[in-house]
Design a protein around this motif. Structure first.
Motif: not given
Length: 303
Positions: A38-47, A107-117, A236-240
């Motif tokens: 999900x955080x595909x840029x190492x060290x930059x989860x927000x980015x 996104x859905x695989x990592x627990x981010x449900x895209x349906x509402x957006x 929805x990002x439970x890791x942050x």
């Protein structure tokens, strides 16, 4: 007027390395999202999350582009422009398909449900910005022209972001190559076809007022949708568990590291759109875009 090579886009006039006219065509791509974090840029989860917002926003927007151009295409008598439009349609349709797969396989695989957006995006692009159902033929044609200028304004920003995708520090900082390639492939095609939307809108109804009105509508809409998408993913990002100040610090850290564009730069780039001699070819490099498209791993895998 019939061109000798009607599918070719206009090159940038001030790029000495420009390869000349290039053919606009859709490229098949193949991405494997199984091992992309999900955080595909190492060290930059927000980015990482901020850039991933585009995966939420783009599929419906790209489908709207395709629908509007398919509506406009039969009305175009210029063979060269019509062929460039067909190349644009093919590329945008492929963009929509590629980003749509990201919604479910990443996104859905990592627990981010895209349906509402996605439901909100469907309402905006299919209802609010869709074709005018009623009214006179003249009113429907005028509505089409307004939508074409909205697309031209949006394509101004996609070209700027495409140029950023080709010139940032993702690869140097170890970003996952699959996600980096997705945005670099997409960005390269946006740079490649950056003049089409402007030329189509001008063909149907050129005018400084129309251009300005569309831009003043697009900029706040784009900023609001990106900000909503960012909040949506972060919630929805439970890791942050960052508070507002931590998220702001990480965002500006990403900007300083070159993994996020400067919002100030994007907003100020709006002013260039209002120059009397503005041409989209002044954004980015066709030579750089074509070179990347020839080496894109996703395009080579599909081939």
């Amino acid at each position: 007027m019939t061109s000798t090579d009607p599918t070719r886009a206009r090159p940038a006039a001030d790029d000495p390395a420009d390869p000349g006219p290039v053919e606009l065509h859709a490229r098949n791509v193949e991405f494997d999202w199984d091992d992309v974090p999900l955080h595909w840029i190492p060290g930059h989860p927000v980015a990482s999350n901020f850039i991933s917002v585009l995966n939420l926003l783009l599929p419906e927007g790209e489908r709207w582009f395709v629908q509007t151009y398919n509506e406009a295409l039969p009305l175009v008598a210029d063979d060269e422009l019509a062929s460039r439009m067909r190349g644009f349609i093919g590329q945008e349709a492929m963009h929509a398909e590629a980003h749509d797969r990201v919604l479910w396989e990443f996104l859905d695989h990592h627990g981010i449900d895209p349906r509402p957006y996605q439901l909100q995006m469907e309402w905006i692009f299919r209802k609010v910005l869709g074709p005018l159902d009623g009214g006179s033929r003249e009113a429907r044609h005028k509505h089409l022209i307004e939508r074409l200028w909205l697309i031209a304004a949006l394509e101004h920003y996609t070209a700027i972001l495409g140029d950023f995708a080709l010139n940032n520090s993702w690869t140097r900082l170890g970003a996952h190559p699959t996600m980096a390639d997705l945005f670099m492939w997409h960005g390269a095609e946006e740079v490649e076809h950056r003049a089409v939307a402007h030329d189509v809108a001008a063909y149907f109804g050129d005018g400084y007022l129309r251009r300005g009105r569309a831009m003043f509508a697009v900029l706040p809409m784009l900023l609001i949708l990106v900000q909503r998408g960012y909040r949506f993913i972060m919630s929805q990002d439970a890791s942050l568990s960052y508070n507002y100040f931590q998220k702001s610090w990480h965002y500006h850290r990403g900007v300083r590291a070159g993994v996020l564009p400067r919002m100030r730069t994007i907003i100020f780039s709006t002013f260039s759109y209002f120059r009397p001699g503005f041409r989209p070819e002044h954004i980015g490099s066709t030579a750089q875009a074509v070179a990347y498209l020839a080496s894109s791993p996703a395009a080579r895998n599909a081939a």
